[in-house]
Write a protein that holds these residues in place. Structure first.
Motif, mmCIF file in Angstrom:
data_model
loop_
_atom_site.group_PDB
_atom_site.id
_atom_site.type_symbol
_atom_site.label_atom_id
_atom_site.label_comp_id
_atom_site.label_asym_id
_atom_site.label_seq_id
_atom_site.Cartn_x
_atom_site.Cartn_y
_atom_site.Cartn_z
ATOM 1 N N ILE A 1 -41.566 -18.619 3.664
ATOM 2 C CA ILE A 1 -41.367 -19.809 4.495
ATOM 3 C C ILE A 1 -41.658 -21.095 3.714
ATOM 4 C CG2 ILE A 1 -42.297 -21.091 6.482
ATOM 5 C CD1 ILE A 1 -42.788 -18.295 7.778
ATOM 6 N N ASN A 2 -42.716 -21.082 2.909
ATOM 7 C CA ASN A 2 -43.205 -22.321 2.295
ATOM 8 C C ASN A 2 -42.910 -22.491 0.806
ATOM 9 O OD1 ASN A 2 -44.918 -23.577 4.544
ATOM 10 N ND2 ASN A 2 -45.572 -21.444 4.514
ATOM 11 N N CYS A 3 -42.680 -21.403 0.093
ATOM 12 C CA CYS A 3 -42.637 -21.475 -1.368
ATOM 13 C C CYS A 3 -41.312 -21.008 -1.981
ATOM 14 C CB CYS A 3 -43.770 -20.635 -1.971
ATOM 15 S SG CYS A 3 -45.387 -20.896 -1.215
ATOM 16 N N ALA A 4 -40.611 -20.116 -1.285
ATOM 17 C CA ALA A 4 -39.424 -19.476 -1.863
ATOM 18 C C ALA A 4 -38.302 -20.463 -2.168
ATOM 19 C CB ALA A 4 -38.916 -18.371 -0.941
ATOM 20 N N GLY A 5 -38.251 -21.581 -1.455
ATOM 21 C CA GLY A 5 -37.213 -22.572 -1.710
ATOM 22 C C GLY A 5 -37.230 -23.067 -3.152
ATOM 23 N N CYS A 6 -38.404 -23.106 -3.755
ATOM 24 C CA CYS A 6 -38.523 -23.548 -5.150
ATOM 25 C C CYS A 6 -38.814 -22.403 -6.117
ATOM 26 C CB CYS A 6 -39.628 -24.594 -5.290
ATOM 27 S SG CYS A 6 -39.223 -26.159 -4.481
ATOM 28 N N HIS A 7 -39.571 -21.415 -5.673
ATOM 29 C CA HIS A 7 -39.991 -20.336 -6.565
ATOM 30 C C HIS A 7 -39.133 -19.075 -6.434
ATOM 31 C CE1 HIS A 7 -43.519 -22.430 -8.042
ATOM 32 N NE2 HIS A 7 -43.771 -22.808 -6.800
ATOM 33 N N GLY A 8 -38.132 -19.091 -5.555
ATOM 34 C CA GLY A 8 -37.242 -17.957 -5.374
ATOM 35 C C GLY A 8 -37.797 -16.937 -4.390
ATOM 36 N N LEU A 9 -36.896 -16.230 -3.724
ATOM 37 C CA LEU A 9 -37.311 -15.251 -2.709
ATOM 38 C C LEU A 9 -38.216 -14.162 -3.276
ATOM 39 C CD1 LEU A 9 -34.054 -14.819 -0.592
ATOM 40 C CD2 LEU A 9 -36.245 -15.809 0.147
ATOM 41 N N GLN A 10 -38.004 -13.800 -4.531
ATOM 42 C CA GLN A 10 -38.823 -12.762 -5.164
ATOM 43 C C GLN A 10 -39.864 -13.380 -6.110
ATOM 44 O OE1 GLN A 10 -38.495 -9.652 -4.033
ATOM 45 N NE2 GLN A 10 -36.910 -10.531 -2.719
ATOM 46 N N ALA A 11 -40.094 -14.686 -5.980
ATOM 47 C CA ALA A 11 -41.066 -15.412 -6.806
ATOM 48 C C ALA A 11 -40.719 -15.344 -8.289
ATOM 49 C CB ALA A 11 -42.485 -14.898 -6.560
ATOM 50 N N ASP A 12 -39.427 -15.213 -8.581
ATOM 51 C CA ASP A 12 -39.009 -15.097 -9.976
ATOM 52 C C ASP A 12 -38.473 -16.405 -10.552
ATOM 53 O OD1 ASP A 12 -36.763 -15.038 -8.403
ATOM 54 O OD2 ASP A 12 -35.995 -13.152 -9.178
ATOM 55 N N GLY A 13 -38.705 -17.488 -9.834
ATOM 56 C CA GLY A 13 -38.340 -18.803 -10.344
ATOM 57 C C GLY A 13 -37.007 -19.283 -9.819
ATOM 58 N N LEU A 14 -36.911 -20.559 -9.632
ATOM 59 C CA LEU A 14 -35.695 -21.213 -9.189
ATOM 60 C C LEU A 14 -35.837 -22.645 -9.691
ATOM 61 C CD1 LEU A 14 -33.157 -20.463 -7.522
ATOM 62 C CD2 LEU A 14 -34.341 -21.292 -5.496
ATOM 63 N N VAL A 15 -36.184 -23.570 -8.825
ATOM 64 C CA VAL A 15 -36.525 -24.928 -9.248
ATOM 65 C C VAL A 15 -37.925 -24.889 -9.869
ATOM 66 C CG1 VAL A 15 -36.978 -27.299 -8.475
ATOM 67 C CG2 VAL A 15 -35.123 -25.981 -7.447
ATOM 68 N N GLY A 16 -38.840 -24.203 -9.194
ATOM 69 C CA GLY A 16 -40.200 -24.022 -9.695
ATOM 70 C C GLY A 16 -40.251 -22.804 -10.607
#
Length: 124
Positions: free
Chosen positions: A62-77
């Protein structure tokens, strides 16, 4: 023969003493930081709770995946895979709540939500 040290010997001694002072100071500073962190009521509350990784994953999505990716593998963050191997629990809590690393916003979850989020991050 003069008992006074020559300039190169004095410089070497000064460098050795400075290095020794630094080696002694670093652990003391680290210990001081941990003592201050552990005395923070919010952090004390978070680390005293047992988190649930499943709840933590929901909070993350809900709070972090927008930047860190759904699997926390990176995106913007950056990727957060194995992040707990690089940051302590205190470091992770501080990173989440401080907002000191733009563009990451301040996020102030409840102590239980933070414990859940930590549990999830530690499972990555």
């Amino acid at each position: 023969m003069n008992n006074q040290l020559t300039k190169p010997e004095t410089l070497i001694q000064w460098i050795a003493l400075s290095a020794l002072a630094i080696l002694i100071a670093i652990p003391l500073v680290i210990l001081g930081v941990h003592i201050v962190q552990a005395s923070d009521p919010y952090i004390k509350s978070v680390v005293s709770l047992e988190g649930t990784p499943v709840q933590g994953k929901a909070i993350f999505q809900i709070n972090c995946a927008g930047c860190h990716g759904l699997q926390a593998d990176g995106l913007v963050g950056p990727s957060l895979q194995a992040v707990s191997k690089h940051k302590s629990r205190y470091g992770l809590i501080h990173q989440v709540i401080s907002g000191e690393t733009p563009p990451m916003p301040k996020f102030q979850p409840s102590p239980q939500e933070m414990a859940d989020l930590l549990s999830y991050l530690e499972s990555l």
